[in-house]
Design a protein around this motif. Structure first.
Motif, PDB file in Angstrom:
ATOM      1  N   ILE A  58       1.280  -0.686  -0.219  1.00 24.25           N
ATOM      2  CA  ILE A  58      -0.338  -0.493   0.434  1.00 24.25           C
ATOM      3  C   ILE A  58       0.344   1.174  -0.013  1.00 24.25           C
ATOM      4  O   ILE A  58       0.779   2.032  -0.667  1.00 24.25           O
ATOM      5  N   LEU A  59       2.006   0.947   0.932  1.00 26.18           N
ATOM      6  CA  LEU A  59       2.790   2.541   0.705  1.00 26.18           C
ATOM      7  C   LEU A  59       3.777   2.480  -0.284  1.00 26.18           C
ATOM      8  O   LEU A  59       3.834   3.454  -1.248  1.00 26.18           O
ATOM      9  N   THR A  60       3.602   1.226  -0.649  1.00 27.61           N
ATOM     10  CA  THR A  60       5.074   1.656  -2.457  1.00 27.61           C
ATOM     11  C   THR A  60       4.269   2.335  -3.461  1.00 27.61           C
ATOM     12  O   THR A  60       4.896   2.579  -3.719  1.00 27.61           O
ATOM     13  N   SER A  61       2.691   1.723  -3.470  1.00 27.69           N
ATOM     14  CA  SER A  61       1.849   2.146  -4.501  1.00 27.69           C
ATOM     15  C   SER A  61       1.709   3.698  -4.184  1.00 27.69           C
ATOM     16  O   SER A  61       1.640   4.593  -5.193  1.00 27.69           O
ATOM     17  N   TRP A  62       0.972   4.046  -2.452  1.00 29.94           N
ATOM     18  CA  TRP A  62       0.561   5.244  -3.009  1.00 29.94           C
ATOM     19  C   TRP A  62       0.842   6.443  -1.500  1.00 29.94           C
ATOM     20  O   TRP A  62       0.271   7.595  -1.403  1.00 29.94           O
ATOM     21  N   ARG A  63       1.947   6.147  -1.373  1.00 33.31           N
ATOM     22  CA  ARG A  63       2.284   7.278  -0.443  1.00 33.31           C
ATOM     23  C   ARG A  63       2.399   8.090  -0.198  1.00 33.31           C
ATOM     24  O   ARG A  63       2.033   9.012   0.424  1.00 33.31           O
ATOM     25  N   TYR A  64       2.471   8.716  -1.230  1.00 28.27           N
ATOM     26  CA  TYR A  64       2.347  10.400  -1.590  1.00 28.27           C
ATOM     27  C   TYR A  64       0.987  10.548  -2.232  1.00 28.27           C
ATOM     28  O   TYR A  64       0.748  12.159  -2.517  1.00 28.27           O
ATOM     29  N   LYS A  65      -0.164   9.856  -2.368  1.00 23.95           N
ATOM     30  CA  LYS A  65      -1.278  10.054  -2.707  1.00 23.95           C
ATOM     31  C   LYS A  65      -1.820  10.555  -1.550  1.00 23.95           C
ATOM     32  O   LYS A  65      -1.633  10.320  -0.414  1.00 23.95           O
ATOM     33  N   PRO A 119      -5.167  10.240   0.481  1.00 16.99           N
ATOM     34  CA  PRO A 119      -6.252   9.580   0.756  1.00 16.99           C
ATOM     35  C   PRO A 119      -7.600   9.596  -0.279  1.00 16.99           C
ATOM     36  O   PRO A 119      -8.051   8.521  -0.641  1.00 16.99           O
ATOM     37  N   ILE A 120      -7.906  11.026  -0.510  1.00 19.14           N
ATOM     38  CA  ILE A 120      -8.891  11.189  -1.622  1.00 19.14           C
ATOM     39  C   ILE A 120      -8.779  10.851  -3.037  1.00 19.14           C
ATOM     40  O   ILE A 120      -9.691  10.592  -4.047  1.00 19.14           O
ATOM     41  N   GLU A 121      -7.168  10.530  -3.201  1.00 18.87           N
ATOM     42  CA  GLU A 121      -7.642  10.441  -4.612  1.00 18.87           C
ATOM     43  C   GLU A 121      -7.289   8.690  -4.453  1.00 18.87           C
ATOM     44  O   GLU A 121      -7.628   8.604  -6.480  1.00 18.87           O
ATOM     45  N   ILE A 122      -7.075   7.664  -3.414  1.00 24.95           N
ATOM     46  CA  ILE A 122      -7.413   6.213  -4.109  1.00 24.95           C
ATOM     47  C   ILE A 122      -8.827   6.137  -4.926  1.00 24.95           C
ATOM     48  O   ILE A 122      -9.552   6.587  -4.345  1.00 24.95           O
ATOM     49  N   GLU A 123      -8.410   5.494  -5.961  1.00 25.57           N
ATOM     50  CA  GLU A 123      -9.713   5.056  -6.864  1.00 25.57           C
ATOM     51  C   GLU A 123     -10.209   3.350  -6.740  1.00 25.57           C
ATOM     52  O   GLU A 123      -9.372   2.810  -6.707  1.00 25.57           O
ATOM     53  N   ILE A 124     -11.161   3.177  -7.168  1.00 27.09           N
ATOM     54  CA  ILE A 124     -11.492   1.535  -6.699  1.00 27.09           C
ATOM     55  C   ILE A 124     -10.547   0.566  -7.384  1.00 27.09           C
ATOM     56  O   ILE A 124      -9.947  -0.641  -7.393  1.00 27.09           O
ATOM     57  N   SER A 125     -10.110   1.094  -9.100  1.00 24.32           N
ATOM     58  CA  SER A 125      -9.648   0.967  -9.980  1.00 24.32           C
ATOM     59  C   SER A 125      -7.587   0.623  -9.305  1.00 24.32           C
ATOM     60  O   SER A 125      -7.477  -0.006 -10.154  1.00 24.32           O
ATOM     61  N   ASP A 126      -7.819   1.622  -8.151  1.00 23.22           N
ATOM     62  CA  ASP A 126      -6.292   1.742  -7.923  1.00 23.22           C
ATOM     63  C   ASP A 126      -6.050   0.334  -7.073  1.00 23.22           C
ATOM     64  O   ASP A 126      -5.301  -0.682  -7.220  1.00 23.22           O
ATOM     65  N   VAL A 181      -6.219  -4.695   5.327  1.00 20.17           N
ATOM     66  CA  VAL A 181      -5.384  -3.628   5.254  1.00 20.17           C
ATOM     67  C   VAL A 181      -5.793  -2.997   4.978  1.00 20.17           C
ATOM     68  O   VAL A 181      -6.323  -1.532   5.633  1.00 20.17           O
ATOM     69  N   ALA A 182      -6.411  -2.194   3.757  1.00 25.06           N
ATOM     70  CA  ALA A 182      -7.211  -1.355   2.555  1.00 25.06           C
ATOM     71  C   ALA A 182      -8.521  -0.564   3.160  1.00 25.06           C
ATOM     72  O   ALA A 182      -8.695   0.024   3.820  1.00 25.06           O
ATOM     73  N   ARG A 183      -8.982  -2.212   3.468  1.00 28.82           N
ATOM     74  CA  ARG A 183     -10.959  -1.979   3.714  1.00 28.82           C
ATOM     75  C   ARG A 183     -10.470  -1.231   5.047  1.00 28.82           C
ATOM     76  O   ARG A 183     -10.777  -0.094   4.990  1.00 28.82           O
ATOM     77  N   LYS A 184      -9.484  -0.949   5.707  1.00 26.71           N
ATOM     78  CA  LYS A 184      -9.731  -1.051   7.799  1.00 26.71           C
ATOM     79  C   LYS A 184      -9.087   0.519   7.486  1.00 26.71           C
ATOM     80  O   LYS A 184      -9.280   1.016   8.001  1.00 26.71           O
ATOM     81  N   LEU A 185      -7.578   0.685   6.531  1.00 28.06           N
ATOM     82  CA  LEU A 185      -7.010   2.202   6.297  1.00 28.06           C
ATOM     83  C   LEU A 185      -8.270   3.148   5.367  1.00 28.06           C
ATOM     84  O   LEU A 185      -8.003   4.266   6.806  1.00 28.06           O
ATOM     85  N   ASP A 224     -16.143   7.119   0.636  1.00 25.38           N
ATOM     86  CA  ASP A 224     -16.549   6.106   0.369  1.00 25.38           C
ATOM     87  C   ASP A 224     -15.391   5.173   0.739  1.00 25.38           C
ATOM     88  O   ASP A 224     -14.109   5.836   1.201  1.00 25.38           O
ATOM     89  N   ASN A 225     -15.447   3.859   1.010  1.00 26.82           N
ATOM     90  CA  ASN A 225     -13.920   2.864   1.236  1.00 26.82           C
ATOM     91  C   ASN A 225     -13.923   2.428  -0.203  1.00 26.82           C
ATOM     92  O   ASN A 225     -14.555   1.089  -0.601  1.00 26.82           O
ATOM     93  N   PRO A 226     -12.508   2.687  -0.882  1.00 29.01           N
ATOM     94  CA  PRO A 226     -12.990   2.206  -2.464  1.00 29.01           C
ATOM     95  C   PRO A 226     -12.410   0.036  -2.365  1.00 29.01           C
ATOM     96  O   PRO A 226     -12.363  -0.380  -3.058  1.00 29.01           O
ATOM     97  N   ALA A 227     -11.852   0.035  -0.998  1.00 31.15           N
ATOM     98  CA  ALA A 227     -11.344  -1.004  -1.221  1.00 31.15           C
ATOM     99  C   ALA A 227     -12.495  -2.385  -1.353  1.00 31.15           C
ATOM    100  O   ALA A 227     -12.540  -3.717  -1.126  1.00 31.15           O
ATOM    101  N   ARG A 228     -13.434  -1.807  -0.926  1.00 31.24           N
ATOM    102  CA  ARG A 228     -14.568  -2.533  -0.246  1.00 31.24           C
ATOM    103  C   ARG A 228     -15.811  -3.392  -1.345  1.00 31.24           C
ATOM    104  O   ARG A 228     -16.076  -4.355  -1.491  1.00 31.24           O
ATOM    105  N   GLU A 229     -15.219  -2.444  -2.695  1.00 30.37           N
ATOM    106  CA  GLU A 229     -16.141  -2.349  -3.540  1.00 30.37           C
ATOM    107  C   GLU A 229     -14.646  -3.847  -3.877  1.00 30.37           C
ATOM    108  O   GLU A 229     -15.404  -3.867  -5.805  1.00 30.37           O
TER     109      GLU A 229
END
Length: 407
Positions: free
Chosen positions: A100-107, A109-116, A137-141, A153-158
């Motif tokens: 998660i940190l490797t891919s999104w650390r500088y994004k 939270p609102i920028e993370i999409e379901i596609s990500d 872990v992403a769902r909890k985060l 919303d929680n993109p990981a739940r989808e």
């Protein structure tokens, strides 16, 4: 390690080279009259190094710091939910945070999409267990991000979990059990086998059992997989006699090294696997310590226990018990010695419909057995045959009506 090209580093970042190591620093306005204070940077090549370089670039560009996923993870680690986790669970979650940190650390939270999230799962597709843990872990985060008001919303739940291979635990063969009882078998592996087959617990719980945990005709212990839930494992007189004969005392684990040091899950598995590679232990090849759980389930099925009874004895779900017992259920039926007395059968053709025993009814209602028994006796519901209680479909409905709260 190849060092970075100085031209690609922010101004003011420089190295101090020692005989065995290189140290990195940053000095604002280095070489100028208003030179700032020198700051030590993390070791080159680490995620902390990247974080420091990004922060320096933002500082020099006059860009205000943003609340990114890295900040979200930092705050999430301070929550009571995170701090209250078992050490082993926290270590597992930390592993899930790495991708998660490797891919999104500088994004943000609102920028993370379901596609990500989907793309991250695809990159981990060769390791489905790791992918699914990362998804958990992403769902909890992001649930935490919702509580902080950072998104709605929680993109990981989808995103669906990756298919994993089912638990392939199987009962030990007679040859494998004989190898575990052989004089040549290491003491630690012998005791693992005995405790595992007698209690049906995981290796992570077996290595913590001690003489101090002996409790009447059983062993009191916790189940790590269930967040340290207290459990009591019954022992027959012969089983208890064998375990007590080991001479263990106090808080030293039953399964310990010669110097009384504790084993870890992995170190004990290493001893098991090493023995399996010997001539005497070769019958263990293809088996793992986890197969002791399936062996316990099958032992109890052969003894006539129901799925519900075994689930309560071992502390596992009925579905898992049925998954393990499939190895023995078909054979019992085929031999004509099916001992599944008390199992739920469809007898709807009879005048009373299904007939359930007390444990089956409690499992069906998801209510403790003692509460069901008390309510049934208080309202004179069900039938008594000696000490056994039995319930028809009409009895189940009547008990349900009695349990309804007043208007």
């Amino acid at each position: 390690m190849i060092e970075p090209d100085p031209e690609h580093l922010p101004p003011g970042v420089f190295a101090v080279r020692k005989p065995n190591k290189t140290y990195w620093y940053y000095t604002p306005n280095r070489g100028k009259t208003n030179e700032g204070e020198r700051r030590r940077l993390p070791e080159y090549g680490t995620p902390e190094w990247e974080d420091a370089i990004v922060a320096i670039r933002r500082e020099q560009a006059g860009t205000p710091a943003i609340y990114d996923v890295r900040s979200l993870v930092r705050d999430y680690r301070q929550t009571a939910g995170w701090i209250g986790l078992q050490d082993s669970t926290r270590a597992t979650y930390e592993a899930g945070l790495v991708p998660i940190l490797t891919s999104w650390r500088y994004k943000r939270p609102i920028e993370i999409e379901i596609s990500d999230v989907t793309s991250l799962m695809e990159r981990l597709s060769t390791k489905p267990a790791m992918a699914n843990m990362t998804l958990v872990v992403a769902r909890k985060l992001f649930q935490y991000a919702i509580r902080k008001g950072l998104r709605k919303d929680n993109p990981a739940r989808e995103v669906e979990k990756a298919p994993e291979a089912k638990d392939g635990a199987k009962p030990l063969s007679s040859a494998a059990w004989a190898a575990l009882r052989a004089p040549e078998c290491p003491e630690a592996v012998q005791r693992l086998a005995v405790l595992g087959r007698y209690t049906g617990q995981r290796i992570s719980d077996l290595i913590t059992m001690r003489a101090d945990d002996r409790d009447e005709d059983g062993i009191s212990h916790t189940i790590k997989k269930l967040r340290g839930k207290q459990h009591w494992s019954f022992l027959t007189p012969d089983q208890a006699l064998e375990i007590d004969s080991w001479g263990a005392r106090g808080d030293v684990p039953y399964i310990a090294k010669p110097n009384n040091a504790r084993y870890t899950d992995d170190s004990l598995r290493h001893v098991w696997n090493a023995y399996a590679r010997t001539e005497v232990g070769k019958a263990l090849q293809g088996f793992t310590p986890h197969d002791l759980r399936a062996t316990k389930v099958c032992d109890e099925r052969i003894a006539g226990k129901t799925h519900q009874q075994i689930a309560a004895m071992v502390g596992m779900s009925i579905q898992k018990v049925m998954h393990y017992s499939q190895h023995i259920d078909q054979r019992l039926v085929a031999r004509g010695i099916d001992k599944t007395v008390g199992e739920t059968r469809d007898t709807s053709a009879g005048p009373l419909g299904r007939i359930l025993d007390l444990e089956e009814l409690a499992a069906y209602l998801r209510v403790p057995v003692v509460d069901v028994a008390a309510m049934a006796r208080q309202n004179r519901i069900g039938a008594m045959f000696g000490e056994a209680m039995r319930f028809s479909d009409d009895d189940v409905r009547a008990l349900w009506e009695c349990a309804k709260p007043p208007p």
